[in-house]
Design a protein around this motif. Structure first.
Motif, PDB file in Angstrom:
ATOM      1  N   ARG A  17     -69.853 -18.029  45.260  1.00  0.00           N
ATOM      2  CA  ARG A  17     -70.013 -17.381  43.827  1.00  0.00           C
ATOM      3  C   ARG A  17     -68.703 -16.570  43.664  1.00  0.00           C
ATOM      4  NH1 ARG A  17     -74.104 -14.239  42.797  1.00  0.00           N
ATOM      5  NH2 ARG A  17     -73.763 -14.314  40.592  1.00  0.00           N
ATOM      6  N   ASP A  66     -73.829  -9.590  45.257  1.00  0.00           N
ATOM      7  CA  ASP A  66     -74.729  -9.148  44.298  1.00  0.00           C
ATOM      8  C   ASP A  66     -76.390  -9.170  44.530  1.00  0.00           C
ATOM      9  OD1 ASP A  66     -74.905 -11.590  43.340  1.00  0.00           O
ATOM     10  OD2 ASP A  66     -74.128 -10.825  41.127  1.00  0.00           O
ATOM     11  N   TRP A  67     -77.160  -8.916  43.891  1.00  0.00           N
ATOM     12  CA  TRP A  67     -78.481  -8.945  44.053  1.00  0.00           C
ATOM     13  C   TRP A  67     -79.194 -10.251  43.873  1.00  0.00           C
ATOM     14  CZ3 TRP A  67     -81.649 -10.851  40.217  1.00  0.00           C
ATOM     15  CH2 TRP A  67     -81.437 -10.864  39.051  1.00  0.00           C
ATOM     16  N   LYS A  68     -78.265 -11.115  43.218  1.00  0.00           N
ATOM     17  CA  LYS A  68     -78.411 -12.448  42.917  1.00  0.00           C
ATOM     18  C   LYS A  68     -78.706 -13.472  44.254  1.00  0.00           C
ATOM     19  CE  LYS A  68     -76.845 -12.331  38.246  1.00  0.00           C
ATOM     20  NZ  LYS A  68     -75.894 -12.526  37.188  1.00  0.00           N
ATOM     21  N   ASN A  69     -77.361 -13.149  44.931  1.00  0.00           N
ATOM     22  CA  ASN A  69     -77.073 -13.771  46.257  1.00  0.00           C
ATOM     23  C   ASN A  69     -78.343 -13.312  47.117  1.00  0.00           C
ATOM     24  OD1 ASN A  69     -74.778 -14.651  45.231  1.00  0.00           O
ATOM     25  ND2 ASN A  69     -73.418 -13.378  46.642  1.00  0.00           N
ATOM     26  N   VAL A  93     -81.932 -15.129  46.205  1.00  0.00           N
ATOM     27  CA  VAL A  93     -81.883 -16.588  46.607  1.00  0.00           C
ATOM     28  C   VAL A  93     -81.941 -16.739  47.893  1.00  0.00           C
ATOM     29  CG1 VAL A  93     -80.366 -18.717  46.399  1.00  0.00           C
ATOM     30  CG2 VAL A  93     -80.527 -17.384  44.324  1.00  0.00           C
ATOM     31  N   THR A 116     -83.554  -8.422  47.437  1.00  0.00           N
ATOM     32  CA  THR A 116     -83.235  -7.646  46.312  1.00  0.00           C
ATOM     33  C   THR A 116     -83.236  -6.312  46.347  1.00  0.00           C
ATOM     34  OG1 THR A 116     -83.606  -9.777  45.122  1.00  0.00           O
ATOM     35  CG2 THR A 116     -83.341  -7.840  44.031  1.00  0.00           C
TER      36      THR A 116
END
Length: 181
Positions: free
Chosen positions: A129, A133-136, A139, A172
């Motif tokens: 990506r 960030d928190w998204k990684n 997931v 997260t």
């Protein structure tokens, strides 16, 4: 080149290696992803082993005091004490030690696999990506949690979903709190 200069270069190289150890890490497998997975695996496996051995030492100490399950122990400790190594009742110390080593190995392997999987996923997602960030973290935590749930005996669909949600939430939160503290 004389011998004195040669040993000076070797010493300097060794000193440079020791001074830069924290920058390079424990292993050099040729790729940062592999290095990160293996280093995280080894560190977490060590933590898992220490945790398993300390828990066994605690339960051994509790058993040595002659305290029964109703002697003031919290229910979660007394139930874990009952189920920890059910095949060891009345056996020799050699078999007890063998069972403790197997249990410690199994637990350290679980910790190592979880940490290595998480570290590999976060690194791979960051590279794919282009952002960390928190998204990684969410997931990677969800995939790691679901994978760990699949290693349980008789895992149900609900357990897998719960572990995925828990893994995503914890990772997260850890990612978001890293910037605060």
């Amino acid at each position: 080149m004389n011998l004195n200069t040669s040993s000076n270069l070797e010493t300097r190289s060794l000193l440079d290696e020791l001074c830069n150890f924290h920058k390079k890490g424990l292993f050099d497998l040729g790729h940062p992803l592999l290095n990160r997975i293996l280093e995280t695996f080894v560190k977490a496996a060590g933590i898992g082993a220490v945790q398993a051995v300390s828990r066994e030492a605690y339960f051994t100490a509790i058993e040595g005091t002659g305290t029964d399950n109703s002697g003031g122990l919290p229910p979660e400790i007394s139930s874990a004490k009952k189920n920890r190594l059910p095949s060891l009742k009345g056996e020799t110390n050699n078999k007890s030690l063998e069972a403790m080593v197997k249990n410690t190995g199994k637990e350290s392997l679980q910790w190592g696999v979880a940490a290595g999987l998480y570290a590999g996923l976060t690194y791979g997602l960051k590279e794919a990506r282009g952002a960390h960030d928190w998204k990684n973290s969410a997931v990677a935590g969800a995939i790691t949690g679901a994978t760990l749930a699949l290693t349980l005996e008789d895992s149900t669909h609900e357990q897998i979903v719960q572990c995925a949600i828990t893994g995503a939430a914890i990772s997260t939160a850890a990612n978001l709190l890293t910037g605060i503290f």
